[in-house]
Design an enzyme around this catalytic site. Structure first.
Site, PDB file in Angstrom:
ATOM      1  N   LEU A 243       0.843  -1.191   0.000  1.00 18.20           N
ATOM      2  CA  LEU A 243       0.000   0.000   0.000  1.00 18.20           C
ATOM      3  C   LEU A 243       0.879   1.241   0.000  1.00 18.20           C
ATOM      4  O   LEU A 243       1.912   1.279   0.675  1.00 18.20           O
ATOM      5  CB  LEU A 243      -0.905  -0.044   1.228  1.00 18.20           C
ATOM      6  CG  LEU A 243      -1.866   1.106   1.498  1.00 18.20           C
ATOM      7  CD1 LEU A 243      -3.148   0.575   2.149  1.00 18.20           C
ATOM      8  CD2 LEU A 243      -1.233   2.131   2.439  1.00 18.20           C
ATOM      9  N   SER A 244       0.485   2.258  -0.773  1.00 22.44           N
ATOM     10  CA  SER A 244       1.208   3.532  -0.841  1.00 22.44           C
ATOM     11  C   SER A 244       2.619   3.296  -1.392  1.00 22.44           C
ATOM     12  O   SER A 244       2.762   2.746  -2.480  1.00 22.44           O
ATOM     13  CB  SER A 244       1.212   4.203   0.532  1.00 22.44           C
ATOM     14  OG  SER A 244       1.675   5.535   0.451  1.00 22.44           O
ATOM     15  N   ASN A 245       3.657   3.664  -0.655  1.00 18.72           N
ATOM     16  CA  ASN A 245       5.006   3.365  -1.126  1.00 18.72           C
ATOM     17  C   ASN A 245       5.208   1.865  -1.284  1.00 18.72           C
ATOM     18  O   ASN A 245       5.937   1.413  -2.168  1.00 18.72           O
ATOM     19  CB  ASN A 245       6.052   3.927  -0.160  1.00 18.72           C
ATOM     20  CG  ASN A 245       6.246   5.419  -0.317  1.00 18.72           C
ATOM     21  OD1 ASN A 245       5.612   6.055  -1.160  1.00 18.72           O
ATOM     22  ND2 ASN A 245       7.104   6.004   0.501  1.00 18.72           N
TER      23      ASN A 245
END
Length: 583
Positions: A243-245
């Site tokens: 998730l995200s990075n």
């Protein structure tokens, strides 16, 4: 397995009875509660640090509140006993190590071998993705391999030359291998943080970190079940998720996976950069510059968190006047300055619904904080030579050094986000004595993206090195992104990536979730959560679909705008509110 993988000593721990892999024995209620305590605050045990790190990682990602629906509408936190294998890992050519961890449940599914590999969101520590990969994989009998992708809160304090060893406790340099041990720093250089100060460009290696974690996972499964070895990508299904990075990292791994290790990739709100598109550093510094001035516009009058901390720097009511003084705006009146700043953002591709949630990151000064760390990493600066005169400093209680400092340092590994400020560390420098004191530093950070000179050229070259490579044909890729994500806007990340894949003949699955923004954990706050929907249940659903495809041969789902999803509203989350895509 490649011969260039290098791992340090492996620490093996067992987690049963009042402890476990998924929640450190806390269960859902304990994870959602107040921070766990240390019996001796200045010298917590490895077990206490692990428990608090797992708790803070869950609370940083998921909405565990009574209205959030976790455990009732989606997800669960059963007791999952098992073992952990952890080590420092080394990539060829990198100066600093990174952590890798494998969790092996006692109920590992030996008939359908499954390894989930993941990377931490943001710059979090090794448990940073437990709510994503652990929450989905461990209850179904999968082993889960984690990497911190050279981030984490193994901060080094040159004042007393202490850092973090493999078990999470702080020791002096020279007494044990440390997670991060920079050389040659003066005692007054400030706190050294691996993401920002390693001398590497860790983001350029995110994909390699993920693939190395997968290989570590296979090697540790050989140790865990020697009578069933070898565990390989041919006899063990490997699904990458983040998730995200972390989502960006697994997509980068998809492009770096030349040996076909990965069976499927599920990326949630990924920070992914396509050559020729906008990078996170580009739009983060744009937001840091213009959004404080734009917040004076009337459209933000009723937006939750838009003007929290208005009396603290950056002073959004004064940013317009300061930008005009610097020749960046031409309007004379505050209202017109706000509209001019808003027009600059819209011209860059920001939509009004995304700006509404991006405002919360502005009020928390998040844009400036992350841009500082990224700029230092791209320019390969140490703690004493960060761009713009920035530094990370220990915040002494009442401004006076004392015993409390040891207590603060002891908790860094469990509580730190990997990017200060926070947990007793301040972001200093980049300021002046004007009424908008943080603007000089923001201008410096922005000019590294848009300006000229050796530093700007080096930064842009470092950003170019983070661009994704094309994954192999036939690799199932599922991407889930919130339509109102104000930190990693879908228009700057997932949408151009999906278009690029399709132009190259790949067939990713793309779910764009209405009303979902970047931080599910923020949904626990009244008003903010009422206006949005969570993203994590859609990520779990995408993992279910990916597993059904690779393990059972079911067709991949279609793209979905998830049109029936609604904001949670004032009541608790319901399945009808989510309206997940059909199986």
């Amino acid at each position: 397995m490649p011969v260039n993988d290098t791992f340090g000593d492996v620490r093996i721990t067992t987690h049963r009875d009042n402890d476990d892999l998924l929640s450190a024995g806390l269960g859902l209620r304990g994870l959602a509660g107040t921070a766990t305590r240390f019996v001796q605050p200045a010298s917590p045990t490895p077990e206490e640090l692990r428990r608090r790190a797992i708790q803070s990682s869950w609370k940083g990602i998921a909405d565990l509140g009574p209205r959030g629906g976790f455990g009732s509408v989606y997800g669960s936190i059963p007791h999952v006993p098992g073992r952990e294998f952890t080590s420092f890992a080394y990539l060829p050519g990198a100066r600093a190590s990174h952590r890798v961890l494998l969790q092996v449940p006692d109920e590992f599914d030996h008939e359908r071998r499954c390894l989930v590999v993941t990377a931490s969101s943001g710059s979090r520590g090794i448990y940073g993705s437990i709510a994503v990969a652990g929450g989905w994989g461990l209850p179904r009998g999968c082993a889960v391999a984690y990497t911190d992708k050279a981030g984490g809160a193994g901060y080094f304090d040159p004042a007393d030359r202490t850092g973090v060893q493999l078990d999470g406790t702080r020791v002096r340099a020279g007494s044990a291998p440390l997670e991060f041990e920079p050389q040659g720093l003066a005692a007054d250089a400030g706190i050294a943080v691996k993401h920002a100060h390693s001398g590497d460009n860790p983001e350029a290696d995110w994909g390699r970190h993920v693939l190395q974690a997968a290989r570590f996972g296979l090697a540790m499964l050989d140790r865990a079940f020697p009578h069933e070895a070898p565990f390989t990508a041919q006899n063990t299904t490997i699904i990458a998720t983040g998730l995200s990075n972390g989502g960006g990292a697994v997509l980068r791994a998809a492009g770096d996976d030349k040996d076909g290790m990965l069976a499927a990739v599920v990326a949630m709100e990924p920070n992914i950069h396509v050559r020729g598109g906008r990078s996170f550093y580009d739009y983060a510094t744009e937001a840091a510059l213009w959004l404080p001035a734009a917040l004076s516009a009337r459209q933000f009058d009723d937006v939750p968190f838009a003007r929290v901390g208005a009396a603290s720097p950056p002073a959004w009511m004064l940013r317009g006047a300061a930008l005009r003084a610097h020749g960046r705006l031409t309007s004379l009146m505050p209202g017109a300055q706000a509209e001019e700043a808003l027009a600059m953002l819209r011209a860059g591709g920001w939509t009004d619904e995304v700006l509404a949630t991006a405002a919360s990151s502005t009020s928390l000064d998040l844009w400036r904080a992350v841009a500082v760390a990224y700029a230092s990493a791209y320019l390969k600066r140490d703690a004493a030579h960060m761009p713009g005169g920035f530094s990370y400093r220990l915040q002494h209680a009442a401004g006076v050094a004392g015993p409390i400092d040891a207590i603060v340092r002891a908790a860094w590994w469990a509580d730190g986000s990997g990017v200060p400020p926070g947990t007793g560390i301040s972001l200093d420098g980049g300021t002046d004595l004007s009424l908008d004191p943080t603007l000089p530093g923001v201008l410096t950070l922005r000019d590294l993206q848009t300006g000229h000179g050796a530093d700007a050229d080096q930064l842009r070259a470092a950003v170019d090195a983070t661009a994704a490579e094309l994954p192999r044909e036939g690799l199932p890729i599922l991407i889930v992104h919130g339509a109102q994500d104000g930190l990693i806007p879908v228009a700057f990340s997932s949408q151009p990536y999906v278009k690029w894949l399709r132009d190259a003949g790949r067939t990713p699955v793309f779910w764009k979730v209405p009303y979902a923004q970047h931080f599910d954990a923020f949904l626990a706050f009244a008003d903010f959560g009422d206006r949005h929907a969570p993203l994590l249940p859609f990520g779990y659903a995408a993992l279910d679909r990916a597993w059904a495809h690779v393990a059972q041969g079911r067709a991949l789902p279609e793209d979905a705008a998830v049109r029936e999803t609604r904001p949670r509203g004032a009541g608790p989350l319901t399945a009808a509110t989510l309206s997940l895509p059909p199986n």
